[in-house]
Design a protein around this motif. Structure first.
Motif, PDB file in Angstrom:
ATOM      1  N   PRO A  97       0.802  -1.228   0.000  1.00 52.59           N
ATOM      2  CA  PRO A  97       0.000   0.000   0.000  1.00 52.59           C
ATOM      3  C   PRO A  97       0.834   1.277   0.000  1.00 52.59           C
ATOM      4  O   PRO A  97       0.318   2.358  -0.318  1.00 52.59           O
ATOM      5  N   ARG A  98       2.120   1.165   0.329  1.00 49.50           N
ATOM      6  CA  ARG A  98       2.979   2.361   0.298  1.00 49.50           C
ATOM      7  C   ARG A  98       3.448   2.703  -1.115  1.00 49.50           C
ATOM      8  O   ARG A  98       3.936   3.815  -1.349  1.00 49.50           O
ATOM      9  N   SER A  99       3.339   1.765  -2.039  1.00 56.04           N
ATOM     10  CA  SER A  99       3.831   1.980  -3.395  1.00 56.04           C
ATOM     11  C   SER A  99       3.002   3.049  -4.112  1.00 56.04           C
ATOM     12  O   SER A  99       1.808   3.209  -3.859  1.00 56.04           O
ATOM     13  N   ARG A 100       3.659   3.754  -5.014  1.00 55.97           N
ATOM     14  CA  ARG A 100       3.016   4.832  -5.755  1.00 55.97           C
ATOM     15  C   ARG A 100       3.358   4.709  -7.239  1.00 55.97           C
ATOM     16  O   ARG A 100       4.231   3.930  -7.633  1.00 55.97           O
ATOM     17  N   THR A 141      -1.567   6.635  -5.728  1.00 52.45           N
ATOM     18  CA  THR A 141      -1.526   5.283  -5.189  1.00 52.45           C
ATOM     19  C   THR A 141      -1.782   4.325  -6.349  1.00 52.45           C
ATOM     20  O   THR A 141      -2.360   4.712  -7.380  1.00 52.45           O
ATOM     21  N   LEU A 142      -1.382   3.078  -6.194  1.00 50.40           N
ATOM     22  CA  LEU A 142      -1.613   2.116  -7.272  1.00 50.40           C
ATOM     23  C   LEU A 142      -3.108   1.871  -7.471  1.00 50.40           C
ATOM     24  O   LEU A 142      -3.557   1.652  -8.609  1.00 50.40           O
ATOM     25  N   ASP A 143      -3.890   1.924  -6.400  1.00 50.16           N
ATOM     26  CA  ASP A 143      -5.342   1.787  -6.532  1.00 50.16           C
ATOM     27  C   ASP A 143      -5.914   2.932  -7.360  1.00 50.16           C
ATOM     28  O   ASP A 143      -6.778   2.713  -8.223  1.00 50.16           O
ATOM     29  N   GLU A 144      -5.464   4.150  -7.089  1.00 48.53           N
ATOM     30  CA  GLU A 144      -5.926   5.296  -7.874  1.00 48.53           C
ATOM     31  C   GLU A 144      -5.547   5.129  -9.336  1.00 48.53           C
ATOM     32  O   GLU A 144      -6.360   5.386 -10.238  1.00 48.53           O
TER      33      GLU A 144
END
Length: 316
Positions: free
Chosen positions: A39-42, A65-68
């Protein structure tokens, strides 16, 4: 922050990379997969010459964020750019269809990267990573098939290689060297303008380095071809990554041997000599005739600015 504050003399855009490239992780598929789930990955998401940014109140945020990134339609294939404070940063691209869907949204924008950089809208420390993302996404989009046998290739090593499953050829991203030079003659410098430049803007002359050509020979050749000026004493100043699509601008200075300018109209709209005071006014956007020098985000500005500031060629 104005562009002049964002890019002080000697620090054009795309040169200050805050990432640790951590190239040793590119071969570790298990680790990369874990980082994609962290979750810290961007990620920086690019579309052609533009950047997908998140709108937040009065500002925009480029690092997603990767989710975004996925929700905005970014491609699942990620390019590992490196680590920042121990967290992974990836580069991702979006299709034309996905980018079109983002245009009407209120929470996201697809903004042209050059304009954002020139306006100081992106923190200077992020621009090098964004440039890497842009160059690499562009390379993957243009090199999906093997140049040797035509088979579709697969992404490997965190996106820094493509491999052909058929003939086993390995393909790597390329960087094209470009010389950009400030030529001086006494207290004058040579600047030119291309037709696509903004009205009144002049900049240093530039051109690609050819096969089996030294940087020094490329400077001499390009300057003579475009302006008819013979030059000597070619000296290196600094380089600037230039993600359009993936070049390395090699800033140099040189001393002219003749004064008469003969413009190659197929390359330039105009080229002429400017004295030091004129060049200073052009950089400050205060020239009485409305002439302007290159923008501070470009290495050309810093070549001219150093010469103006020091009263001597930029390499001295």
């Amino acid at each position: 922050m104005s562009a002049f504050d964002a890019f002080p003399l000697g620090q054009p855009a795309f040169v200050s990379n805050v990432l640790d490239r951590a190239a040793h992780l590119r071969m570790n598929d298990e680790k990369l997969m874990a980082l994609e789930s962290d979750p810290r990955s961007r990620a920086y998401v690019v579309y052609r010459d533009s950047l997908v940014v998140k709108k937040e109140a009065e500002r925009t945020r480029a690092l997603l964020t990767l989710d975004e990134a996925v929700k905005f339609g970014a491609n699942p294939g990620t390019i590992f750019l490196g680590l920042r404070d121990g967290a992974a940063v990836f580069g991702m691209g979006v299709s034309a269809a996905a980018a079109e869907k983002l245009v009407s949204r209120d929470d996201v924008a697809v903004n042209e990267l050059r304009g954002m950089a020139m306006q100081g809208a992106v923190p200077p420390g992020e621009l090098a990573a964004i440039a890497a993302a842009k160059s690499m996404v562009n390379w993957h989009q243009r090199h999906g098939f093997c140049a040797n046998c035509g088979t579709r290739t697969a992404m490997r090593e965190g996106g820094w290689k493509r491999e052909c499953p058929s003939c086993k050829a390995e393909h790597f991203p390329r960087t094209d060297p470009v010389v950009i030079s400030l030529v001086t003659l006494g207290d004058k410098c040579l600047l030119g303008r291309q037709k696509h430049f903004p009205p009144g803007m002049y900049s240093c002359l530039a051109g690609f380095v050819e096969a089996a050509e030294t940087i020094e020979d490329a400077v001499r050749r390009e300057i003579f071809e475009e302006s008819g000026i013979r030059c000597t004493e070619v000296q290196y100043y600094m380089t600037q990554p230039w993600p359009y699509p993936s070049s390395l601008m090699i800033g140099c200075t040189a001393r002219a041997l003749n004064e008469e300018v003969v413009v190659d109209r197929s390359e330039l709209e105009d080229a002429r000599w400017f004295d030091r005071e004129e060049a200073r006014l052009m950089l400050a956007r205060k020239h009485p005739d409305g002439l302007a020098g290159p923008h501070p985000f470009a290495i050309a500005h810093h070549l001219v600015g150093r010469w103006v500031h020091d009263g001597k060629p930029a390499s001295a």
